[in-house]
Scaffold this motif. Structure first.
Motif, PDB file in Angstrom:
ATOM      1  N   LEU A 411       0.764  -1.305   0.084  1.00 57.48           N
ATOM      2  CA  LEU A 411       0.028   0.139  -0.067  1.00 57.48           C
ATOM      3  C   LEU A 411       0.831   1.261   0.035  1.00 57.48           C
ATOM      4  N   THR A 412       0.213   2.256  -0.754  1.00 62.20           N
ATOM      5  CA  THR A 412       0.965   3.572  -0.755  1.00 62.20           C
ATOM      6  C   THR A 412       0.510   4.283   0.529  1.00 62.20           C
ATOM      7  N   SER A 413       1.314   5.319   0.708  1.00 63.08           N
ATOM      8  CA  SER A 413       0.843   6.334   1.919  1.00 63.08           C
ATOM      9  C   SER A 413      -0.459   6.944   1.700  1.00 63.08           C
ATOM     10  N   GLU A 414      -0.707   7.297   0.303  1.00 64.03           N
ATOM     11  CA  GLU A 414      -2.005   7.874  -0.061  1.00 64.03           C
ATOM     12  C   GLU A 414      -3.040   6.958   0.220  1.00 64.03           C
ATOM     13  N   GLN A 415      -2.830   5.714  -0.105  1.00 63.82           N
ATOM     14  CA  GLN A 415      -4.001   4.570   0.287  1.00 63.82           C
ATOM     15  C   GLN A 415      -4.190   4.599   1.665  1.00 63.82           C
ATOM     16  N   LEU A 416      -3.125   4.456   2.362  1.00 60.23           N
ATOM     17  CA  LEU A 416      -3.122   4.361   3.982  1.00 60.23           C
ATOM     18  C   LEU A 416      -4.038   5.588   4.254  1.00 60.23           C
ATOM     19  N   GLU A 418      -6.210   7.230   3.053  1.00 59.49           N
ATOM     20  CA  GLU A 418      -7.751   7.024   2.674  1.00 59.49           C
ATOM     21  C   GLU A 418      -8.140   6.165   3.595  1.00 59.49           C
ATOM     22  N   GLN A 419      -7.668   5.258   4.270  1.00 55.39           N
ATOM     23  CA  GLN A 419      -7.814   4.440   5.218  1.00 55.39           C
ATOM     24  C   GLN A 419      -7.858   4.798   6.866  1.00 55.39           C
ATOM     25  N   GLY A 420      -7.532   5.816   6.695  1.00 55.47           N
ATOM     26  CA  GLY A 420      -7.311   6.502   8.291  1.00 55.47           C
ATOM     27  C   GLY A 420      -6.201   5.904   9.010  1.00 55.47           C
ATOM     28  N   ILE A 421      -5.137   5.268   8.292  1.00 56.42           N
ATOM     29  CA  ILE A 421      -3.949   4.783   8.837  1.00 56.42           C
ATOM     30  C   ILE A 421      -2.747   5.857   8.878  1.00 56.42           C
ATOM     31  N   GLU A 422      -2.397   6.376   9.881  1.00 52.18           N
ATOM     32  CA  GLU A 422      -1.463   7.581  10.031  1.00 52.18           C
ATOM     33  C   GLU A 422       0.079   6.996  10.269  1.00 52.18           C
TER      34      GLU A 422
END
Length: 445
Positions: A411-416, A418-422
């Motif tokens: 997963l990319t940082s952008e996808q994470l 979007e999932q709310g994973i910081e």
């Protein structure tokens, strides 16, 4: 403040031991190095007689001292004046500024790490960044103390930093508002699934006791049903050797925690479990220790001890690799010598010098948009000029990063985002514990 009082305090927050220099030792040095000292004196006389401008004795003497220490490892140094004041500030843990830990590397001010929650951290300054200008003024090639003095200031005032981040083509500017930096060594929270998270930001005085209090609070909040614990040591540059032992002892009920071996008498020491705290405070609870390239020294002692005793699963990235102990040797009332006097070893006899602690499960920080660029230019102990060599010998391939793509980490940082994973590393550790039973890998008795 008297140097003796400062040194007593410093022994609590740095891995130091006070060792007086004996007259017998000095006599041996004089006898062996007499001809070499005559060369030094000859150079001093020549400079005083022939240099184009008059030079103060203090400047030349300080230059000689810095030159001698510069021939050693990067952690040895001479402390006086502003250097001792900075040590006092570190001990007090309360000052106005940006909240950055920095060093001078080849004439440039390099960020070791921003303190969590500090103004610099909130503005996105990261470990490995280089600060080239302050308010538009070039500081490259200058004095580290001058740069630090400029970055400190009254809370509420701002300063513009010009940052060069390895991997980026152009430098960029960041305006940071100074704040009161109150270092909080230990923080804690209870996550979903009754998973506790204890974050240790530095190893200052009473960290072991603070972690015990944090665990007690987590137990109370979870009504005694704690399913797992994450001990977060990421970007923790270390501190007190005694507190590293105390923290390790919270989770161990027998065996060696760390050993220290030096050349001088009294510098070979053994530290065992059950000497600070009795029993395993979290007995029966799966534990994951999170580390990264900024986890150094005392952090590596804890991670190495819990890993070798199979009490915790170590997760994240290979640690910094600082396996040495520094001692503060007083030189009169207003100066001290910070000298590397020993190496330390994990319970199984491994030295972390250069190689660091290798995690059981390597988890990249995918939530960092600059991960690929930062990883390429990551600095560890083995990259520092003049670092101590691991005397046990580490093969180059053991220090190389694993280049094999892991299907779990796509997963990319952008996808994470979007999932709310910081924080992907913490998220992965928590998810691992939520899937963990007492018979699975995270509790490896």
């Amino acid at each position: 403040m008297k140097i003796a009082a400062l040194l007593r305090s410093a022994a609590l927050v740095t891995a130091v031991a006070l060792i007086p220099a004996t007259t017998a030792t000095m006599a041996q040095v004089d006898g062996r190095a007499g001809p070499e000292f005559s060369k030094v004196f000859a150079v001093y006389q020549r400079i005083q007689a022939s240099y184009v401008e008059p030079v103060e004795d203090e400047v030349l003497i300080r230059g000689m001292i810095d030159g001698m220490l510069g021939a050693l490892d990067p952690h040895s140094g001479y402390l006086d004046g502003s250097d001792l004041q900075r040590l006092e500030t570190m001990i007090d843990g309360n000052y106005s500024g940006l909240g950055l830990s920095v060093l001078m590397e080849d004439g440039a001010v390099k960020v070791i790490s921003p303190f969590k929650g500090s103004p610099a951290d909130k503005q996105g300054i990261k470990a490995g960044d280089y600060i080239t200008h302050l308010d538009g003024k070039l500081i490259y090639g200058g004095d580290l103390d001058d740069a630090v003095a400029q970055m400190r200031g009254k809370a509420g005032t701002s300063i513009q930093l010009t940052i060069f981040r390895p991997g980026r083509e152009e430098p960029f500017e960041v305006d940071v508002t100074r704040g009161v930096i109150e270092l909080e060594p230990v923080t804690h929270e209870l996550s979903a699934g009754n998973i506790g998270v204890i974050t240790v930001n530095e190893f200052s005085a009473d960290v072991g006791a603070d972690v015990f209090k944090a665990w007690t609070s987590i137990q109370e909040e979870a009504a005694g049903r704690v399913s797992g614990l994450v001990l977060d040591l990421r970007s923790n540059p270390g501190g007190s050797l005694d507190e590293a032992v105390a923290l390790s002892d919270l989770f161990l009920d027998e065996g060696r925690i760390v050993s220290q071996r030096g050349r001088a008498r009294g510098e070979t020491l053994l530290y065992d479990a059950e000497t600070v705290f009795r029993g395993d405070m979290a007995e029966g609870t799966p534990v994951i220790v999170l580390i990264d390239a900024g986890s150094a020294s005392a952090s590596e002692i804890v991670a190495g001890a819990l890993q070798d005793h199979r009490r915790a699963l170590v997760m994240g990235e290979r640690s910094f690799g600082k396996g040495s102990v520094q001692s503060l040797l007083p030189l009169g009332r207003d100066a001290a010598l910070k000298l590397t006097t020993a190496r330390y070893y994990t319970p199984k006899g491994a030295s972390v010098q250069e190689g660091g602690i290798k995690p059981d499960i390597t988890v990249p920080q995918l939530s960092d948009p600059d991960l690929a660029l930062r990883s390429k230019y990551q600095t560890r102990e083995s990259d520092l000029r003049g670092h101590l060599i691991n005397e046990l010998g580490i093969k180059d391939e053991e220090l190389e990063a694993d280049e094999i793509d892991d299907p779990r980490f796509k997963l990319t940082s952008e996808q994470l985002e979007e999932q709310g994973i910081e924080d992907f590393q913490l998220h992965y550790a928590l998810e691992t514990l939520r899937r963990t039973t007492k018979s699975s890998v995270a509790l490896r008795d």
